[in-house]
Design an enzyme around this catalytic site. Structure first.
Site, PDB file in Angstrom:
ATOM      1  CB  VAL A 172      30.804   1.024  69.812  1.00 60.43           C
ATOM      2  CG1 VAL A 172      30.182   0.833  68.771  1.00 60.43           C
ATOM      3  CG2 VAL A 172      32.315   1.300  69.452  1.00 60.43           C
ATOM      4  CG  ASP A 173      26.376  -0.673  72.995  1.00 52.17           C
ATOM      5  OD1 ASP A 173      26.304  -1.059  71.711  1.00 52.17           O
ATOM      6  OD2 ASP A 173      26.826  -1.512  73.806  1.00 52.17           O
ATOM      7  CG  LEU A 174      27.429   4.446  76.429  1.00 50.33           C
ATOM      8  CD1 LEU A 174      27.927   4.885  77.247  1.00 50.33           C
ATOM      9  CD2 LEU A 174      25.874   4.372  76.411  1.00 50.33           C
ATOM     10  N   GLY A 208      24.348   5.509  70.306  1.00 56.13           N
ATOM     11  CA  GLY A 208      23.094   6.249  70.689  1.00 56.13           C
ATOM     12  C   GLY A 208      22.828   7.816  70.550  1.00 56.13           C
ATOM     13  CG  ASP A 217      31.062  -1.264  72.829  1.00 55.39           C
ATOM     14  OD1 ASP A 217      30.712  -0.062  72.971  1.00 55.39           O
ATOM     15  OD2 ASP A 217      32.180  -1.717  73.597  1.00 55.39           O
TER      16      ASP A 217
END
Length: 402
Positions: A191-193, A196, A163
């Site tokens: 960014v990660d979430l 997802g 991220d």
């Protein structure tokens, strides 16, 4: 060796204390099997969304568990809160993909799944026999998901990514922080979430297409693409004008006043998002600016935002936070206190949302669940399972082990 079939109802061996607390929320993906070889945040967050929607998600971890279990402190009885936040409603098994037996079991899970996730380094899926081509040969209708770092093309396509690297690469850090200061990472793993969320949307679209055509497909989402998507209006503005945006503090370059203003005991975020609201703000603060040529329209306010901010701040700093919020709400000016986590949780509005739910997990103790921010007929998705312990459901998926 026997395995549950694709679509077979999951055996109910939930730890005591789990169960449907939603009052009967819908489960549109009930009957779908998802095998998840991903780790960390992006992939597990996507599969948690699918699990919340009723899919039977099997989380496959390596010996020693998902590294995210150890990302802390803080920990809840040895488990990272990062792991806890993205792994509810799943069953968990442990497989050593470096062994022939582990690879055989992984392929069998993939064969019996509607959706297969992987987020391995370049070449890893092929080495373990769970790449898209191999899985499609044994499961032609599969929806196969690759969670990528930089994407399938470009000089960095084989590099690992996280991220903060994507926040840096995309320019997101460059617009975060105070003007004149150094670039700053956003305080949540956006960014990660975000990746997802895009993955889950992509899977839902692929499943709908499979319903229509009978064909599966390969869904790919990269962290870098996600970060660039979050930067869309900044990128568009730069390409149109050549002006490079910089750190904005609490403000936004396109709207004014749209930032935090000082009070006697803190600050208040004010969002005068259009000319009508700006006139209300002027009425509330006793400012004679509503018809001024420099401030009457948003474009002019943006051009003169520094001077305008000083004029507004001169009035707001006369009030304590509570009094200013009351005054602005009386004049229908959108405003909010700037909370930390503790005061955000103490705010009556937060309590009213139902977004913070506490449950007692007999293994992990106090489990705080932050459900998906979606309701169906007023109901959140159900908490059916606590995040799994390492290998907790090994016996359900591989009964010959018992």
């Amino acid at each position: 060796m026997s395995y549950p079939s694709k679509g077979e109802a999951a055996a109910d061996s939930r730890r005591p204390g789990a169960g449907d607390r939603s009052g009967g929320a819908i489960t549109p993906l009930a009957g779908l099997r998802v095998t998840d070889f991903s780790q960390n945040l992006a992939g597990p967050y996507a599969t948690q969304v699918l699990a919340d929607l009723g899919a039977d998600v099997v989380k496959v971890e390596p010996p020693g568990g998902d590294p995210a279990r150890r990302w802390g402190p803080p920990f809840i009885r040895g488990q990272s809160t990062l792991f806890q936040a993205v792994n509810r409603n799943k069953r968990g098994v442990v497989l050593d993909l470096g062994s022939e037996a582990g690879q055989a079991r992984a392929r069998e899970l993939a064969r019996r799944s509607d959706v297969v996730f992987q987020a391995l380094r370049a070449g890893g899926a092929e080495r373990f026999g769970i790449d898209y081509r191999s899985v499609r040969e044994i499961n032609p209708e599969v929806v196969y998901v690759s969670v990528l770092a930089y994407g399938k093309e470009g000089p960095l396509r084989n590099e690992p990514g996280y991220d903060p690297l994507m926040q840096a690469m995309s320019g997101l850090m460059s617009v975060t922080g105070e003007p004149g200061g150094s670039p700053v990472r956003a305080g949540a793993s956006v960014v990660d979430l975000g990746a997802g969320m895009w993955i889950a949307i992509g899977v839902l679209g692929a499943l709908r297409e499979r319903d229509r055509t009978g064909r599966g497909c390969h869904v790919t989402v990269s962290l870098l693409d996600t970060a660039l998507a979050w930067m869309s209006y900044h990128v568009t503005g730069y390409l149109a004008t050549g002006s490079i945006p910089g750190p904005m503090g609490t403000s936004i370059a396109m709207i004014a006043p749209y930032e935090a203003f000082p009070c006697t005991d803190g600050s208040v975020m004010i969002a005068a998002g259009n000319d009508v609201i700006f006139r209300r703000l002027c009425d509330a603060l006793g400012l004679e600016l509503a018809t001024h040529a420099d401030y009457a329209e948003n474009a002019n306010r943006v051009a003169n935002s520094g001077a305008l901010a000083r004029l507004v701040a001169e009035r707001t700093r006369r009030h304590p936070v509570s009094a200013l919020l009351r005054l602005l709400r009386e004049h229908r000016v959108p405003a909010a206190p700037i909370h930390d986590v503790a005061s955000a949780l103490a705010d009556p509005q937060t309590a009213a949302t139902g977004m913070v739910q506490r449950h007692e997990d007999p293994e992990l103790g106090d489990y705080v669940d932050i459900p998906m921010p979606i309701r169906w007929d007023g109901r959140h998705a159900a908490l059916r399972r606590f995040p799994p312990l390492p290998g907790e459901h090994q016996g359900e998926l591989f009964p010959d082990d018992e």
